[in-house]
Structure formats: structure tokens, C-alpha cells
Design a protein around this motif. Structure first.
Motif, PDB file in Angstrom:
ATOM      1  N   PRO A 379      -4.313 -13.132   4.313  1.00  0.00           N
ATOM      2  CA  PRO A 379      -4.332 -12.054   3.321  1.00  0.00           C
ATOM      3  C   PRO A 379      -5.755 -11.658   2.935  1.00  0.00           C
ATOM      4  O   PRO A 379      -6.641 -12.501   2.810  1.00  0.00           O
ATOM      5  N   GLY A 380      -5.944 -10.374   2.752  1.00  0.00           N
ATOM      6  CA  GLY A 380      -7.223  -9.826   2.319  1.00  0.00           C
ATOM      7  C   GLY A 380      -6.962  -8.535   1.562  1.00  0.00           C
ATOM      8  O   GLY A 380      -6.855  -8.528   0.346  1.00  0.00           O
ATOM      9  N   ASP A 381      -6.833  -7.439   2.315  1.00  0.00           N
ATOM     10  CA  ASP A 381      -6.495  -6.137   1.737  1.00  0.00           C
ATOM     11  C   ASP A 381      -5.154  -6.241   1.025  1.00  0.00           C
ATOM     12  O   ASP A 381      -4.129  -6.585   1.626  1.00  0.00           O
ATOM     13  N   VAL A 382      -5.138  -5.930  -0.271  1.00  0.00           N
ATOM     14  CA  VAL A 382      -3.928  -6.122  -1.080  1.00  0.00           C
ATOM     15  C   VAL A 382      -2.832  -5.125  -0.712  1.00  0.00           C
ATOM     16  O   VAL A 382      -1.663  -5.330  -1.072  1.00  0.00           O
ATOM     17  N   ARG A 383      -3.161  -4.049  -0.018  1.00  0.00           N
ATOM     18  CA  ARG A 383      -2.154  -3.057   0.363  1.00  0.00           C
ATOM     19  C   ARG A 383      -1.562  -3.313   1.741  1.00  0.00           C
ATOM     20  O   ARG A 383      -0.525  -2.757   2.091  1.00  0.00           O
ATOM     21  N   ARG A 384      -2.208  -4.139   2.516  1.00  0.00           N
ATOM     22  CA  ARG A 384      -1.821  -4.309   3.913  1.00  0.00           C
ATOM     23  C   ARG A 384      -0.571  -5.167   4.047  1.00  0.00           C
ATOM     24  O   ARG A 384      -0.450  -6.223   3.438  1.00  0.00           O
ATOM     25  N   LEU A 385       0.370  -4.693   4.886  1.00  0.00           N
ATOM     26  CA  LEU A 385       1.566  -5.460   5.186  1.00  0.00           C
ATOM     27  C   LEU A 385       1.203  -6.551   6.181  1.00  0.00           C
ATOM     28  O   LEU A 385       0.665  -6.260   7.258  1.00  0.00           O
ATOM     29  N   ALA A 454       3.046  -9.139  -5.297  1.00  0.00           N
ATOM     30  CA  ALA A 454       3.407  -8.175  -6.327  1.00  0.00           C
ATOM     31  C   ALA A 454       4.921  -8.126  -6.495  1.00  0.00           C
ATOM     32  O   ALA A 454       5.676  -8.285  -5.525  1.00  0.00           O
ATOM     33  N   THR A 455       5.358  -7.944  -7.712  1.00  0.00           N
ATOM     34  CA  THR A 455       6.785  -7.750  -7.951  1.00  0.00           C
ATOM     35  C   THR A 455       7.197  -6.383  -7.406  1.00  0.00           C
ATOM     36  O   THR A 455       6.349  -5.549  -7.050  1.00  0.00           O
ATOM     37  N   ARG A 456       8.483  -6.141  -7.354  1.00  0.00           N
ATOM     38  CA  ARG A 456       8.954  -4.848  -6.865  1.00  0.00           C
ATOM     39  C   ARG A 456       8.469  -3.709  -7.761  1.00  0.00           C
ATOM     40  O   ARG A 456       8.093  -2.639  -7.276  1.00  0.00           O
ATOM     41  N   ALA A 457       8.455  -3.948  -9.065  1.00  0.00           N
ATOM     42  CA  ALA A 457       7.977  -2.923 -10.001  1.00  0.00           C
ATOM     43  C   ALA A 457       6.488  -2.667  -9.808  1.00  0.00           C
ATOM     44  O   ALA A 457       6.035  -1.511  -9.816  1.00  0.00           O
ATOM     45  N   GLU A 458       5.700  -3.718  -9.635  1.00  0.00           N
ATOM     46  CA  GLU A 458       4.262  -3.549  -9.426  1.00  0.00           C
ATOM     47  C   GLU A 458       3.997  -2.812  -8.120  1.00  0.00           C
ATOM     48  O   GLU A 458       3.094  -1.967  -8.044  1.00  0.00           O
ATOM     49  N   PHE A 459       4.766  -3.111  -7.089  1.00  0.00           N
ATOM     50  CA  PHE A 459       4.561  -2.446  -5.813  1.00  0.00           C
ATOM     51  C   PHE A 459       4.893  -0.960  -5.913  1.00  0.00           C
ATOM     52  O   PHE A 459       4.172  -0.110  -5.362  1.00  0.00           O
ATOM     53  N   ARG A 460       5.961  -0.620  -6.608  1.00  0.00           N
ATOM     54  CA  ARG A 460       6.322   0.791  -6.776  1.00  0.00           C
ATOM     55  C   ARG A 460       5.235   1.542  -7.537  1.00  0.00           C
ATOM     56  O   ARG A 460       4.957   2.716  -7.265  1.00  0.00           O
ATOM     57  N   GLU A 461       4.587   0.881  -8.469  1.00  0.00           N
ATOM     58  CA  GLU A 461       3.584   1.534  -9.318  1.00  0.00           C
ATOM     59  C   GLU A 461       2.240   1.678  -8.605  1.00  0.00           C
ATOM     60  O   GLU A 461       1.569   2.708  -8.737  1.00  0.00           O
ATOM     61  N   THR A 462       1.827   0.653  -7.854  1.00  0.00           N
ATOM     62  CA  THR A 462       0.473   0.643  -7.296  1.00  0.00           C
ATOM     63  C   THR A 462       0.425   0.754  -5.772  1.00  0.00           C
ATOM     64  O   THR A 462      -0.621   1.090  -5.216  1.00  0.00           O
ATOM     65  N   GLY A 463       1.535   0.429  -5.094  1.00  0.00           N
ATOM     66  CA  GLY A 463       1.513   0.390  -3.643  1.00  0.00           C
ATOM     67  C   GLY A 463       0.826  -0.841  -3.091  1.00  0.00           C
ATOM     68  O   GLY A 463       0.601  -0.936  -1.876  1.00  0.00           O
ATOM     69  N   GLU A 464       0.512  -1.796  -3.955  1.00  0.00           N
ATOM     70  CA  GLU A 464      -0.163  -3.016  -3.529  1.00  0.00           C
ATOM     71  C   GLU A 464       0.848  -4.143  -3.361  1.00  0.00           C
ATOM     72  O   GLU A 464       1.675  -4.381  -4.238  1.00  0.00           O
ATOM     73  N   ARG A 465       0.769  -4.840  -2.248  1.00  0.00           N
ATOM     74  CA  ARG A 465       1.685  -5.954  -1.966  1.00  0.00           C
ATOM     75  C   ARG A 465       1.196  -7.269  -2.558  1.00  0.00           C
ATOM     76  O   ARG A 465       1.976  -8.208  -2.714  1.00  0.00           O
ATOM     77  N   TRP A 466      -0.093  -7.335  -2.826  1.00  0.00           N
ATOM     78  CA  TRP A 466      -0.668  -8.522  -3.443  1.00  0.00           C
ATOM     79  C   TRP A 466      -1.338  -8.149  -4.763  1.00  0.00           C
ATOM     80  O   TRP A 466      -1.853  -7.034  -4.905  1.00  0.00           O
TER      81      TRP A 466
END
Length: 490
Positions: A379-385, A454-466
């Protein structure tokens, strides 16, 4: 003689095909991984150069073809030979000849890869290295299409699966409390070394499901392995449970070829009838070539000698299984045969990542433009799958996971930082992203971050997975004017 016919197992022709081709395919992956990464990590100009290691090397303890000489060219030749032999075995070519042909092919893979592992130092210190070695040696005695599968060798492959599964189960029961109170999977999907694309979804499953996962794991590792030796179709059902649980691990993480080799080896207990019942398109009979009857006496003698050897060597892992100081992923002989296995006796509760940054600025202060290096798997980039890499093994990324659990002041890590300062092309090819496009930075540093999914709510808000939180500076700025390999002055 009737009693001799017991050693033939004609009802396991499908199992032999899966074992030989599957193990050979994983050797292909192992040699490919080595070809792509070994020179940069351990080559003549690597992080832990093999020539330096060989200066104090004991060949008696670790047999290797490199004991007399190492060069990157020779390493590549060994890998190419391993790739060629394993590809032929996957295609089934050696299996068309007498039984000694696949025997020589698999023993060649075993010796070639053991030569690599025994000089691989910390980058080859994983349990699945010796597991692949033991599997390659054992399946070497399964014969060819001109013979029936030898029953004793199939039993010994099932015995390998037993040690792999039951050993891991005992390590967990004797390990962290989280395995006994059924909370281990609250954390594991998030903190495992290299999450996969489905790891976050697995982590976000309800906690009752995670507790059920632990119960299922204990059942699959502590109960099911005994039934691999039961009469059919019970043995095939036990193998099916092992395969199913390992496929779940494949889908929820990246553990190199560990899960895949467990799946392949579990087929040793699957009869042709069971395979045909589940997959009707598979032939019901896998007889050898026409004109052959049973196994020739010389081949029976060879398989019995191999069986006796592996049975005798089983004394030490059996004793280890019942020891209060059970060893995990240990070999009791220099040939790495009949080893003891196990993983994740304790589960890390929080994920700490070491992030490596560089800057082109002369002044390395906080006003400098620090840019982050991207790794392929960790893990590095918080948006990367996260990607699915297994069964391919990203050795640098795996070693990065161990740093916060041990110490960042590892010799290889300082050497890695020096390579970044030099913009070494071979090292940069092991990374996903070089923020300087091949230019050497003036300074590099290592920082630690706390990561969580990230929780599902956090991911919907920011697009960040971490979600990551900065912790501290693990290694302050270094340049080529300071000596990598030493701890920075405090």
C-alpha cells in the motif's frame, strides 16, 4: 505378486497430472520471479550481493551451484534452464517417456532452485520457498504415463499437505489470543502483508462473519487434514475443503504461491471417480499408455527407497508438531526435505507502512518538494486499488512489510535508499512509480504512517480506499554525501 499391486494407484491418474503440471507451473513462476528481481536485489551490484555472502559461506550447510562462482550471467542461465524444464513438464513432454525422465526433470528443478534459495538470504527466507523445494522433490517420484501412480508417493504428498495445514493450525492455537477468542480476522485482512483487490471488502464484512471465518479456519487446519488419509470418497471431500479454504485465501490476499501450492498438493487425495463426479467432462479413467502393465521392478525399488527416506526424515517434524516450542517454517536437514510449516501465529492489530520519499531540492527541510516512490504491491497511494499478484512473488514489497515489525535499520534497506539516490535503473524497475522519471534525487527519507481501510461511507465521500495518519520520521534525510548502511546520527 498380488501384494505388489497395492503400490500401484491407477485410480489417481488425474491427481498425478495435476500434481506434476501444477508444481511445475509454480516452479516456472518462481524462476520467472527470480529472473526479474534477483540481479537487482542480490546480484553483483545488488542490495545484498551474493559474492560478498559467499565469502563466509558454508557449503556443507547450504548446498548450491554458486558455491564456486556467482555471476549475474550464471544466475540468468540457471533461471532460463529452470523455465525451460518447468515449461516442458507443464506441457507433459517428459511424462511421455520412461518414469526416470520426469524424475530427472523435477530433481533438476529442485537442485537449481535450491541453489538460488540457499544464497537468497533474507529475500528468500519465506516458508513457501522450502515448501516448493519439498514438493518438487516428492512429486519427482510420481512416474510417467508409462507407469501407474505410486501409492506411497501420493500418501507422502498428502502427508506434506497435513504438515502444512495442521502445523499452521497448531501455530495459531499456541500463538496469539486472537485465534482462541475468534477475533483474528477482525484485523488480518487489513494488516496482512500485501492486500489484494478484494481484501478491503473482506475486511468490511460483519464481525460475526469474521468469527465464523476463524472457526472455519480451525476446522480446516486442525480437523480436516486427518481425513486426507481416510478411504474414498472421504479423502476427496477433505481435499475439497482444503482447496475451498485456500481459494478463499487466494481471493482475499496475496501470499505468493503458498495458497496455490496447497491447492495443487491437495489433489493428491482426489480420486479419478471423485474428480469425474464433480467435473463430468474429466475422463473417468487415466490409464497409462497402451502396452504398459503396472510399474517395472526398478521403478518400484526407486519409489520405495524415496518413501523410506521421507518417512525417516519425518521424525523431526512430527516431534516438532507436538513440541510446546513448535518451530514455524523450519528445515531439519540441509536438503530442505520434510520440513515444518506454519504462518500467522499472531496477527498484527494495526498496519504501519514505511513510505519512501525523495526530493530534488538542495535543502531537505519540510519546505522541500518531497515526492513519494510507488511500490507495485504494498500500500502507498490511498486511492489505488490493490492488485492481485499471487502466485508471483514481489520480494521487495514483502520485505518492506517486515520493516516496521522489526526495525527500519536493516542493511538491505539502507542499500535500497542508496540505489534510489543513484537512480539505479534495475532497482527503479522493481517499483511501480519513480517520481523523478529516472533522475537522481538529492535526498531521500523514510516516514512511517498508520494505514487503515476506509469505511464504505468514507470511500463514497473521498474516493480513497485507505485512510493514513503520519506517525514519525523513521529515517531522516540521507544523501550520497552521507554513508548509507549506517544508522544516521541522532
Amino acid at each position: 505378486m498380488d501384494w505388489v499391486s497395492w503400490f500401484d494407484a491407477p485410480e489417481y491418474g488425474f491427481a498425478r497430472n495435476v500434481l506434476q503440471r501444477g508444481v511445475a507451473a509454480l516452479y516456472f513462476v518462481a524462476f520467472l520471479s527470480t529472473l526479474n528481481q534477483f540481479p537487482a536485489l542480490l546480484g553483483e551490484r545488488g542490495l545484498l550481493p551474493v559474492p560478498d555472502y559467499l565469502e563466509g559461506f558454508s557449503a556443507r550447510r547450504r548446498p548450491t551451484l554458486f558455491r564456486w562462482h556467482y555471476s549475474d550471467r550464471l544466475l540468468r542461465a540457471v533461471c532460463l534452464a529452470g523455465l525451460a524444464v518447468s515449461a516442458l513438464l507443464v506441457a507433459g513432454v517428459p511424462q511421455l517417456g520412461p518414469p526416470w525422465v520426469p524424475l530427472i526433470a523435477f530433481l533438476s528443478l529442485w537442485l537449481l532452485y535450491m541453489s538460488i534459495v540457499n544464497v537468497g538470504q533474507t529475500f528468500y527466507g519465506f516458508g513457501w520457498e522450502m515448501l516448493l523445494l519439498e514438493a518438487g522433490f516428492t512429486v519427482a517420484f510420481l512416474g510417467s504415463d508409462q507407469t501407474e501412480p505410486p501409492r506411497t508417493i501420493l500418501i507422502l504428498v498428502a502427508w506434506l499437505v497435513f504438515r502444512l495445514e495442521f502445523g499452521a493450525g497448531m501455530i495459531k492455537i499456541r500463538g496469539g489470543r486472537e485465534w482462541r477468542d475468534l477475533t483474528a480476522l477482525y484485523y488480518h485482512h487489513e494488516t496482512q502483508p500485501m492486500p489484494g483487490p478484494l481484501s478491503r471488502q473482506a475486511h468490511l464484512l460483519p464481525k460475526p462473519f469474521h468469527r465464523l471465518e476463524v472457526v472455519g479456519n480451525h476446522f480446516a487446519q486442525l480437523v480436516v487434514p486427518f481425513f486426507l488419509f481416510a478411504p474414498q470418497p472421504v479423502a476427496s471431500a477433505a481435499a475439497g475443503i482444503v482447496i475451498f479454504t485456500q481459494l478463499w485465501l487466494v481471493g482475499s490476499g496475496n501470499f505468493a504461491w503458498l495458497n496455490w501450492i496447497a491447492i495443487v498438493l491437495a489433489f493428491s487425495a482426489v480420486s479419478d471417480q471423485a474428480a469425474h463426479a464433480v467435473l463430468p467432462f474429466l475422463p473417468l479413467d487415466w490409464h497409462p499408455l497402451e502396452g504398459s502393465r503396472g510399474n517395472p521392478p526398478y521403478w518400484l525399488a526407486i519409489t520405495l527407497v524415496a518413501t523410506l527416506l521421507l518417512v525417516v526424515l519425518s521424525y523431526w517434524p512430527v516431534r516438532n508438531l507436538f513440541s510446546k516450542q513448535q518451530l514455524m517454517n523450519a528445515s531439519f536437514n540441509r536438503w530442505q526435505l520434510v520440513n515444518t510449516y506454519g504462518a500467522f501465529g499472531t496477527v498484527t492489530k494495526q498496519r504501519v507502512e514505511i513510505v519512501v520519499e525523495g526530493t530534488l531540492d538542495e535543502d531537505p527541510g519540510e519546505t522541500a518538494d518531497w515526492r513519494e516512490y510507488g511500490f507495485k504491491g504494498k500500500p502507498g497511494d490511498v486511492r489505488r486499488l490493490p492488485r492481485q499478484w499471487a502466485p508471483y512473488h514481489l520480494r521487495l514489497d514483502w520485505l518492506m512489510w517486515f520493516l516496521p515489525l522489526r526495525t527500519v535499520h536493516e542493511e538491505w534497506f539502507y542499500a535500497f535508499l542508496a540505489k534510489l539516490l543513484e537512480a539505479d535503473p534495475r532497482m527503479l524497475r522493481l517499483l511501480r512509480h519513480d517520481p523523478f522519471d529516472g533522475a537522481p534525487p538529492h535526498w531521500v527519507r523514510a516516514r512511517s504512517y498508520l494505514y487503515r481501510f476506509a469505511t464504505r461511507a468514507e470511500f463514497r465521500e473521498t474516493g480513497e480506499r485507505w485512510v493514513r495518519t503520519p506517525l514519525y520520521e523513521a529515517i531522516p534525510p540521507l544523501s550520497l554525501r552521507r554513508t548509507p548502511g549506517r544508522r544516521p546520527a541522532r
